[in-house]
Design a protein around this motif. Structure first.
Motif, PDB file in Angstrom:
ATOM      1  N   LEU B  17     -61.214  62.252  40.876  1.00 50.09           N
ATOM      2  CA  LEU B  17     -60.747  61.437  39.754  1.00 50.09           C
ATOM      3  C   LEU B  17     -59.337  61.871  39.367  1.00 50.09           C
ATOM      4  O   LEU B  17     -59.121  63.027  38.981  1.00 50.09           O
ATOM      5  CB  LEU B  17     -61.687  61.595  38.553  1.00 50.09           C
ATOM      6  N   VAL B  18     -58.395  60.938  39.492  1.00 50.53           N
ATOM      7  CA  VAL B  18     -57.027  61.199  39.044  1.00 50.53           C
ATOM      8  C   VAL B  18     -56.914  60.658  37.621  1.00 50.53           C
ATOM      9  O   VAL B  18     -57.102  59.466  37.386  1.00 50.53           O
ATOM     10  CB  VAL B  18     -56.001  60.517  39.973  1.00 50.53           C
ATOM     11  N   SER B  19     -56.644  61.557  36.690  1.00 52.24           N
ATOM     12  CA  SER B  19     -56.559  61.186  35.279  1.00 52.24           C
ATOM     13  C   SER B  19     -55.090  61.140  34.871  1.00 52.24           C
ATOM     14  O   SER B  19     -54.408  62.162  34.826  1.00 52.24           O
ATOM     15  CB  SER B  19     -57.333  62.212  34.441  1.00 52.24           C
ATOM     16  N   GLU B  20     -54.617  59.941  34.615  1.00 54.17           N
ATOM     17  CA  GLU B  20     -53.191  59.741  34.319  1.00 54.17           C
ATOM     18  C   GLU B  20     -52.868  60.152  32.882  1.00 54.17           C
ATOM     19  O   GLU B  20     -53.506  59.667  31.950  1.00 54.17           O
ATOM     20  CB  GLU B  20     -52.847  58.263  34.543  1.00 54.17           C
ATOM     21  N   GLU B  53     -58.924  56.466  34.687  1.00 55.80           N
ATOM     22  CA  GLU B  53     -58.875  57.195  33.416  1.00 55.80           C
ATOM     23  C   GLU B  53     -57.408  57.384  33.047  1.00 55.80           C
ATOM     24  O   GLU B  53     -56.618  57.874  33.864  1.00 55.80           O
ATOM     25  CB  GLU B  53     -59.576  58.552  33.581  1.00 55.80           C
ATOM     26  N   ILE B  54     -57.069  57.006  31.838  1.00 50.56           N
ATOM     27  CA  ILE B  54     -55.683  57.143  31.380  1.00 50.56           C
ATOM     28  C   ILE B  54     -55.678  57.718  29.970  1.00 50.56           C
ATOM     29  O   ILE B  54     -56.379  57.223  29.085  1.00 50.56           O
ATOM     30  CB  ILE B  54     -54.930  55.794  31.391  1.00 50.56           C
ATOM     31  N   GLU B  55     -54.908  58.777  29.781  1.00 46.96           N
ATOM     32  CA  GLU B  55     -54.720  59.347  28.444  1.00 46.96           C
ATOM     33  C   GLU B  55     -53.548  58.599  27.833  1.00 46.96           C
ATOM     34  O   GLU B  55     -52.402  58.771  28.245  1.00 46.96           O
ATOM     35  CB  GLU B  55     -54.436  60.856  28.592  1.00 46.96           C
ATOM     36  N   THR B  85     -61.535  54.326  31.543  1.00 50.56           N
ATOM     37  CA  THR B  85     -61.807  55.311  30.507  1.00 50.56           C
ATOM     38  C   THR B  85     -60.510  55.572  29.757  1.00 50.56           C
ATOM     39  O   THR B  85     -59.517  55.998  30.363  1.00 50.56           O
ATOM     40  CB  THR B  85     -62.334  56.623  31.117  1.00 50.56           C
ATOM     41  N   VAL B  86     -60.524  55.289  28.467  1.00 48.35           N
ATOM     42  CA  VAL B  86     -59.327  55.446  27.647  1.00 48.35           C
ATOM     43  C   VAL B  86     -59.425  56.757  26.880  1.00 48.35           C
ATOM     44  O   VAL B  86     -60.267  56.911  26.000  1.00 48.35           O
ATOM     45  CB  VAL B  86     -59.180  54.263  26.658  1.00 48.35           C
ATOM     46  N   LEU B  87     -58.580  57.692  27.262  1.00 50.72           N
ATOM     47  CA  LEU B  87     -58.590  59.005  26.624  1.00 50.72           C
ATOM     48  C   LEU B  87     -57.489  59.078  25.567  1.00 50.72           C
ATOM     49  O   LEU B  87     -56.413  58.511  25.747  1.00 50.72           O
ATOM     50  CB  LEU B  87     -58.287  60.084  27.651  1.00 50.72           C
TER      51      LEU B  87
END
Lengths: 319, 319
Positions: B17-20, B53-55, B85-87
């Motif tokens: 999972l690459v979380s931007e 997933e993006i912060e 997924t919105v972080l």
């Protein structure tokens, strides 16, 4: 090799040998010619920083690579530096004879896996290149101290041909060893390697060649240079080529750029607790000589920009 | 999560999972403010490239970080994107309440190992930060879908304090988990980590926390970002933060710069045969939106410069 007084090398023992290729791989990729006198001082500064092996030039036609025309002189001067292995690249028997005439005893020869790159780079097929290796190794009869290593170019992919066959890579390393090479390493001439591939191929290389398995020559074209170093370390590799300020690429592999930066490589290894014997600050200072010889040249490297970490300690120094 | 029609994601399954973190970590490090409307389009483009997933921002005082003043709006819009997924980052209970008010359900909280960095960054000691985590986790009584993850800042060293104690790092991860965090990751906020340390600490983290061991947030300050990724993969890490174009750093850690570049990270992982679901070309195209929102901003990344390798194939695609 023992460190001598006056050198800033931090230790006489090393865990990893960093082999500097800037004066050869770096300078041949720059159109301008670094003056011979600056080359002398640059090589001396790199050695003073603790580097134990430097590839100082190549014996090729000065018409093709005028940047290398003074390699004989550079070799002769570099050989006066204590405890330094002076490497020179030779593509063939003619080059090897010229190298020996200038006193070079440690030669590196390229054998390219990609037929297209091989012809563009040295005007021969891979098989013909291996035949040249055999002829050069035969010179040992008259030159018993001659050492010949082979670097397998485009071992991880080719900008002209794309992916290369891994069995073919291993086959050529075996042939080069059979031709007499003392060690056979793998070169990511084109910046195509990834860590999984690096681990796989160096593991196979070691299984096939044992203590004649050579080092890794990696590029940072797509930012994976040091990631590939970590993978190669895992596979047992203990010799790495790199280039001060990341100078270099390959004039005959379109789009290839950027050797692994020596400054960053040494920082990586020392941070991991692996002794290189190289002083990063002395290395950073030597960058000035590159700019003196090639004014305005673009220098690469992250440690040069960010500096060492606070509290940084060299491997093997007391806590 | 299933890929929906119209997204360019290459696969519905991912190995890593690459979380931007660009819209949060990246933008808070730039003095200028990206217009809200461009943020919306940038986040949408990143999601369309396949990022799951993006912060998207942080709920902090707009006086301190005016770049994040519109995070509520950005969260609300991002939540309309399917399968994303919105972080959001929150430093404390106040921030968490604001986050929940805007519909954010996935929160990330920083706990810094370094006392000096902790106070500079969030005005609390590490222990006080852990206490905030406990208070935020207690909100689950009223918000059962709330997810809280903790990232341990300066886990590999601090630009103010230098080296940090590894036992202290592990101790704080355990406390954060005891406070209720669903996962606890390690952040190299300052670009101090080396691969040996990364492997050691993530191995310990996994041994202590089991399936609550979180991901790696690595910086490329000294060029070791992807080398550290390789080491973390070896230690079993399967979630990595990164930032488009390497935007970011930490405004409260002097000299820290450069998140791992998402484009280069995805290239690394896919080259290694690890599926990310992310399309590199779509990611490269999204860089234009950064420049639209922050004209003239310096973008980083080697793949953006060198392009994909000839014959490049995504992991999991047929040969």
């Amino acid at each position: 090799m023992g460190a001598t007084a006056g050198r800033t090398s931090r230790t006489s023992e090393v865990d990893v040998l960093v082999s500097e290729v800037g004066p050869r791989d770096g300078l041949q990729s720059v159109d301008r010619v670094m003056p011979t006198e600056v080359k002398h001082r640059w090589v001396a500064a790199l050695a003073a920083a603790g580097l134990r092996e430097i590839e100082v030039g190549s014996f090729v036609s000065p018409k093709r690579l005028p940047q290398m025309a003074d390699t004989g002189e550079v070799v002769a001067r570099a050989r006066t530096i204590p405890d330094l292995t002076v490497l020179a690249l030779v593509p063939n028997l003619v080059g090897a004879r010229n190298a020996l005439a200038s006193g070079a005893l440690s030669l590196t020869m390229p054998v390219s896996v990609s037929e297209s790159h091989s012809r563009a780079n040295i005007g021969m097929s891979p098989e013909e290149a291996v035949a040249q290796v055999a002829q050069v190794c035969a010179l040992r009869v008259d030159h018993p101290r001659l050492e010949v290593e082979v670097g397998l170019s485009t071992a991880f992919g080719c900008t002209i041909e794309g992916p290369v066959d891994e069995d073919r890579v291993i086959e050529l390393t075996v042939r080069a060893a059979e031709a007499g090479a003392g060690s056979v390493g793998l070169s990511d001439t084109t910046g195509y390697a990834n860590p999984a591939q690096v681990r796989r191929l160096f593991t196979r290389l070691s299984a096939e060649l044992g203590d004649r398995a050579g080092g890794a020559h990696l590029h940072n074209t797509r930012g994976l240079g040091l990631a590939n170093v970590v993978a190669a370390l895992d596979a047992g590799v203990r010799t790495f080529d790199s280039s001060q300020a990341g100078l270099g690429g390959c004039p005959y592999a379109p789009g290839a750029s950027g050797n692994v930066v020596t400054e960053d490589l040494v920082f990586l290894l020392e941070s991991m607790g692996l002794r290189t014997g190289v002083d990063v600050d002395a290395l950073l200072a030597a960058r000035e000589l590159v700019l003196e010889g090639l004014p305005g040249e673009e220098l690469h490297g992250m440690v040069a920009e960010a500096g060492l970490t606070k509290g940084f300690r060299y491997a093997g120094t007391a806590a």
